[in-house]
Design an enzyme around this catalytic site. Structure first.
Site, PDB file in Angstrom:
ATOM      1  N   GLN A   1       0.837  -1.203   0.000  1.00 39.79           N
ATOM      2  CA  GLN A   1       0.000   0.000   0.000  1.00 39.79           C
ATOM      3  C   GLN A   1       0.870   1.251   0.000  1.00 39.79           C
ATOM      4  O   GLN A   1       1.151   1.814  -1.031  1.00 39.79           O
ATOM      5  CB  GLN A   1      -0.950  -0.023   1.193  1.00 39.79           C
ATOM      6  N   ASP A   2       1.331   1.697   1.182  1.00 40.11           N
ATOM      7  CA  ASP A   2       2.296   2.805   1.170  1.00 40.11           C
ATOM      8  C   ASP A   2       3.498   2.416   2.012  1.00 40.11           C
ATOM      9  O   ASP A   2       3.465   1.430   2.736  1.00 40.11           O
ATOM     10  CB  ASP A   2       1.667   4.149   1.574  1.00 40.11           C
ATOM     11  N   PRO A   3       4.598   3.162   1.909  1.00 37.00           N
ATOM     12  CA  PRO A   3       5.830   2.758   2.595  1.00 37.00           C
ATOM     13  C   PRO A   3       5.663   2.754   4.116  1.00 37.00           C
ATOM     14  O   PRO A   3       4.814   3.451   4.666  1.00 37.00           O
ATOM     15  CB  PRO A   3       6.844   3.825   2.169  1.00 37.00           C
TER      16      PRO A   3
END
EC number: 3.2.2.27
Length: 227
Positions: A63-65
């Protein structure tokens, strides 16, 4: 279908689009303003650096870091050497230990060796503000990574997509399952892993699908990068 095309060939034009320049400008301004942004600038595009388009065998969508110190380095689910494996990765290791004979959980969480073997470790969003999950959602990264998946879908065949959780599955909705192999399971996060990620056997299934195509299977035991 193999390809002689590179990432530059298929998404180079995307990097010239106004939305992409705006995304990069926003991230640069945030760094300039003294905000902590992960991953470091040099690592933002590591997924493409370590896994060229022609070499992609497997895609694992994140998804995101990670938004904690020293974790994110541009590869989904992976952390830098010396940083403890986060909970989702711990569950991935648990699944590997039951799925892959002889797999022993490593003492690190760096998945660079997967990327070097053809596992594209792609986050939907490529940057995040420290301590603020999803803070860079809806900036334009999603448009860019949609184009990346579309480029894989159109220019390759037989890629194994591992889509874990609703977010990844929605993102991968348009992948042509006649051309590619799409495996779905709940997300490995502690909130959902027990709902079917643990026991999904995606790692061995991916290798079987690669071997059926005459390709080298992935060695899922992550090796630390040679410094």
């Amino acid at each position: 279908m193999s390809t002689s095309l590179t990432w530059h060939d298929v998404i180079g034009k995307e990097k010239e689009q106004p939305y992409f320049h705006e995304t990069l400008a926003f991230v640069a301004a945030e760094r300039q303003a003294g905000k902590t942004i992960y991953p470091p600038q040099k690592d933002v595009f590591n997924a493409f650096r370590y896994t060229e388009l022609a070499d992609v065998k497997v895609v694992i969508l994140g998804q995101d870091p990670y938004h904690g110190p020293n974790q994110a380095h541009g590869l989904s689910f992976s952390v830098l050497p010396g940083v403890p494996a986060p909970p989702s990765l711990v569950n991935m290791y648990k699944e590997l230990a039951t799925d892959i004979p002889g797999f022993e959980r490593p003492s690190h969480g760096c998945l660079q060796s997967w990327a070097e073997q053809g596992v594209l470790l792609l986050n939907t969003v490529l940057t995040v503000e420290g301590g603020q999950a999803h803070s860079h959602a809806k900036l334009g990264w999603e448009t860019f990574t949609d184009k990346v998946i579309a480029a894989l879908n159109e220019n390759r065949e037989g890629v194994v997509f591992l889509l874990w959780g609703a977010h990844a599955q929605k993102k991968g909705n348009f992948i042509d399952s006649n051309r590619h192999h799409v495996l779905k399971a709940p997300h490995p996060s502690p909130l959902s892993a027990h709902r079917g990620f643990l026991g999904c056997r995606h790692f061995s299934q991916a290798n079987q699908l690669l071997v059926q195509q005459g390709l080298q299977p992935i060695d899922w035991l992550p090796q630390l990068p040679q410094s």
